[in-house]
Design a protein around this motif. Structure first.
Motif, PDB file in Angstrom:
ATOM      1  N   TRP A 146      -0.473 -10.753  -4.837  1.00 55.52           N
ATOM      2  CA  TRP A 146      -0.632  -9.442  -5.479  1.00 55.52           C
ATOM      3  C   TRP A 146      -0.411  -8.295  -4.494  1.00 55.52           C
ATOM      4  O   TRP A 146      -0.200  -7.174  -4.911  1.00 55.52           O
ATOM      5  CB  TRP A 146      -2.006  -9.317  -6.148  1.00 55.52           C
ATOM      6  CG  TRP A 146      -3.168  -9.504  -5.226  1.00 55.52           C
ATOM      7  CD1 TRP A 146      -3.764  -8.551  -4.451  1.00 55.52           C
ATOM      8  CD2 TRP A 146      -3.859 -10.726  -4.976  1.00 55.52           C
ATOM      9  NE1 TRP A 146      -4.787  -9.105  -3.722  1.00 55.52           N
ATOM     10  CE2 TRP A 146      -4.884 -10.445  -4.031  1.00 55.52           C
ATOM     11  CE3 TRP A 146      -3.735 -12.031  -5.441  1.00 55.52           C
ATOM     12  CZ2 TRP A 146      -5.757 -11.404  -3.561  1.00 55.52           C
ATOM     13  CZ3 TRP A 146      -4.626 -12.985  -4.971  1.00 55.52           C
ATOM     14  CH2 TRP A 146      -5.610 -12.670  -4.040  1.00 55.52           C
ATOM     15  N   ASN A 147      -0.445  -8.578  -3.204  1.00 52.97           N
ATOM     16  CA  ASN A 147      -0.168  -7.561  -2.202  1.00 52.97           C
ATOM     17  C   ASN A 147       1.262  -7.648  -1.675  1.00 52.97           C
ATOM     18  O   ASN A 147       1.627  -6.933  -0.754  1.00 52.97           O
ATOM     19  CB  ASN A 147      -1.152  -7.677  -1.031  1.00 52.97           C
ATOM     20  CG  ASN A 147      -2.528  -7.204  -1.406  1.00 52.97           C
ATOM     21  OD1 ASN A 147      -2.677  -6.270  -2.165  1.00 52.97           O
ATOM     22  ND2 ASN A 147      -3.546  -7.867  -0.887  1.00 52.97           N
ATOM     23  N   GLN A 157      -0.188   1.111  -9.186  1.00 48.14           N
ATOM     24  CA  GLN A 157      -1.536   1.198  -8.630  1.00 48.14           C
ATOM     25  C   GLN A 157      -2.140  -0.183  -8.410  1.00 48.14           C
ATOM     26  O   GLN A 157      -2.029  -1.059  -9.255  1.00 48.14           O
ATOM     27  CB  GLN A 157      -2.439   2.025  -9.552  1.00 48.14           C
ATOM     28  CG  GLN A 157      -1.981   3.473  -9.695  1.00 48.14           C
ATOM     29  CD  GLN A 157      -1.971   4.205  -8.373  1.00 48.14           C
ATOM     30  OE1 GLN A 157      -2.980   4.292  -7.691  1.00 48.14           O
ATOM     31  NE2 GLN A 157      -0.811   4.735  -7.985  1.00 48.14           N
ATOM     32  N   ARG A 158      -2.748  -0.375  -7.243  1.00 47.84           N
ATOM     33  CA  ARG A 158      -3.480  -1.597  -6.908  1.00 47.84           C
ATOM     34  C   ARG A 158      -4.604  -1.196  -5.972  1.00 47.84           C
ATOM     35  O   ARG A 158      -4.583  -0.119  -5.403  1.00 47.84           O
ATOM     36  CB  ARG A 158      -2.567  -2.644  -6.281  1.00 47.84           C
ATOM     37  CG  ARG A 158      -1.965  -2.234  -4.954  1.00 47.84           C
ATOM     38  CD  ARG A 158      -1.066  -3.278  -4.339  1.00 47.84           C
ATOM     39  NE  ARG A 158       0.010  -3.695  -5.174  1.00 47.84           N
ATOM     40  CZ  ARG A 158       1.199  -3.118  -5.256  1.00 47.84           C
ATOM     41  NH1 ARG A 158       1.447  -2.049  -4.543  1.00 47.84           N
ATOM     42  NH2 ARG A 158       2.129  -3.591  -6.032  1.00 47.84           N
ATOM     43  N   TRP A 159      -5.558  -2.082  -5.804  1.00 47.25           N
ATOM     44  CA  TRP A 159      -6.668  -1.785  -4.897  1.00 47.25           C
ATOM     45  C   TRP A 159      -6.167  -1.687  -3.468  1.00 47.25           C
ATOM     46  O   TRP A 159      -5.335  -2.484  -3.035  1.00 47.25           O
ATOM     47  CB  TRP A 159      -7.699  -2.889  -4.973  1.00 47.25           C
ATOM     48  CG  TRP A 159      -8.632  -2.802  -6.148  1.00 47.25           C
ATOM     49  CD1 TRP A 159      -8.507  -2.022  -7.256  1.00 47.25           C
ATOM     50  CD2 TRP A 159      -9.834  -3.540  -6.308  1.00 47.25           C
ATOM     51  NE1 TRP A 159      -9.543  -2.239  -8.091  1.00 47.25           N
ATOM     52  CE2 TRP A 159     -10.386  -3.165  -7.539  1.00 47.25           C
ATOM     53  CE3 TRP A 159     -10.498  -4.481  -5.528  1.00 47.25           C
ATOM     54  CZ2 TRP A 159     -11.577  -3.699  -8.013  1.00 47.25           C
ATOM     55  CZ3 TRP A 159     -11.671  -5.009  -6.008  1.00 47.25           C
ATOM     56  CH2 TRP A 159     -12.205  -4.615  -7.226  1.00 47.25           C
ATOM     57  N   THR A 181       4.091  -7.410  -3.709  1.00 48.25           N
ATOM     58  CA  THR A 181       5.084  -6.950  -4.682  1.00 48.25           C
ATOM     59  C   THR A 181       6.191  -6.164  -4.008  1.00 48.25           C
ATOM     60  O   THR A 181       7.330  -6.220  -4.416  1.00 48.25           O
ATOM     61  CB  THR A 181       4.438  -6.091  -5.784  1.00 48.25           C
ATOM     62  OG1 THR A 181       3.757  -5.001  -5.180  1.00 48.25           O
ATOM     63  CG2 THR A 181       3.463  -6.911  -6.605  1.00 48.25           C
ATOM     64  N   THR A 230       2.179   1.962  -3.390  1.00 48.10           N
ATOM     65  CA  THR A 230       1.164   2.486  -4.304  1.00 48.10           C
ATOM     66  C   THR A 230       1.056   4.004  -4.208  1.00 48.10           C
ATOM     67  O   THR A 230       1.038   4.695  -5.218  1.00 48.10           O
ATOM     68  CB  THR A 230      -0.208   1.840  -4.009  1.00 48.10           C
ATOM     69  OG1 THR A 230      -0.087   0.433  -4.224  1.00 48.10           O
ATOM     70  CG2 THR A 230      -1.288   2.387  -4.911  1.00 48.10           C
ATOM     71  N   GLN A 240     -10.281  -4.399  -1.123  1.00 49.50           N
ATOM     72  CA  GLN A 240     -10.188  -5.838  -1.360  1.00 49.50           C
ATOM     73  C   GLN A 240     -11.041  -6.612  -0.361  1.00 49.50           C
ATOM     74  O   GLN A 240     -11.693  -7.601  -0.719  1.00 49.50           O
ATOM     75  CB  GLN A 240      -8.731  -6.299  -1.267  1.00 49.50           C
ATOM     76  CG  GLN A 240      -7.840  -5.776  -2.372  1.00 49.50           C
ATOM     77  CD  GLN A 240      -6.410  -6.238  -2.197  1.00 49.50           C
ATOM     78  OE1 GLN A 240      -6.164  -7.400  -1.934  1.00 49.50           O
ATOM     79  NE2 GLN A 240      -5.461  -5.316  -2.343  1.00 49.50           N
ATOM     80  N   GLU A 283       0.839  -1.203   0.000  1.00 52.94           N
ATOM     81  CA  GLU A 283       0.000   0.000   0.000  1.00 52.94           C
ATOM     82  C   GLU A 283       0.875   1.254   0.000  1.00 52.94           C
ATOM     83  O   GLU A 283       0.575   2.225  -0.699  1.00 52.94           O
ATOM     84  CB  GLU A 283      -0.908   0.015   1.232  1.00 52.94           C
ATOM     85  CG  GLU A 283      -2.001  -1.027   1.213  1.00 52.94           C
ATOM     86  CD  GLU A 283      -2.770  -1.046   2.514  1.00 52.94           C
ATOM     87  OE1 GLU A 283      -3.923  -0.585   2.524  1.00 52.94           O
ATOM     88  OE2 GLU A 283      -2.202  -1.518   3.519  1.00 52.94           O
TER      89      GLU A 283
END
Length: 196
Positions: free
Chosen positions: A176-177, A115-117, A179, A39, A122, A36
């Motif tokens: 995916w969280n 960028q990711r949620w 990275t 991001t 989630q 986060e």
């Protein structure tokens, strides 16, 4: 002051913007996950994820001065961090109202990465998806599968009552969280200049 006896625990994004420009002793700690933080984060802030802060509260409190602002996505994790630091004798930490998104919306200087949620989004998607799946499976497969929806509802109620989130913790461990690698205690706390 919020009243005659209690000190305010929150800080507006506009006030933080002004403080960044005027207070050299300011420390902004972002308690979100490394992914986060990667991001989007406030320029100059330090990433100390809440689980790490919880395990090493005293070590962190020893390094901090009087002007500390805790940030996350919405304020929930920052409040948990504030309570932990308060328990370690550092009761002057403030929480950024609205988190990093509010700071960015107020024109604050943020660093944007991949960028990711957000984790909270989630959680809402996973919980909603599981409730719908339980209802559909209960209608077409077996009525007993409706229990999945009930279990998710009970989990959300427990999450609200305890101000914790098991689903959020589980999703934070998903590939995916991950990275960005989570910092070690030595790296996360060691990067913060000692103020005491």
């Amino acid at each position: 002051m919020t009243d005659g006896t209690q000190t305010a625990t929150t800080l507006s994004p506009q006030t933080l913007r002004a403080w960044i420009d005027t207070h050299e002793d300011l420390i902004v700690i972002d308690v979100r996950s490394a992914a986060e933080f990667e991001t989007q984060h406030i320029r100059g802030s330090y990433n100390v994820p809440l689980p790490l802060l919880s395990e090493h509260t005293e070590d962190l409190a020893e390094r901090l001065g009087k002007r500390v602002v805790l940030v996350c996505q919405s304020g929930v994790r920052a409040e948990q961090a504030r309570q932990r630091l308060d328990g370690a004798g550092m009761g002057s930490a403030l929480i950024l109202e609205g988190g990093v998104p509010a700071f960015a919306a107020a024109g604050g200087d943020v660093v944007r990465g991949a960028q990711r949620w957000a984790l909270e989004r989630q959680v809402r998607m996973a919980a909603g998806g599981l409730v719908v799946a339980g209802l559909v499976a209960g209608k077409f497969v077996s009525p007993k599968l409706r229990a999945l929806s009930g279990a998710i509802g009970a989990g959300l109620a427990f999450s609200a009552a305890t101000n914790t989130c098991a689903m959020g913790n589980a999703l934070a461990r998903m590939p995916w969280n991950k990275t960005a690698s989570e910092p070690s205690a030595a790296d996360a706390i060691g990067q913060i200049p000692a103020q005491n």
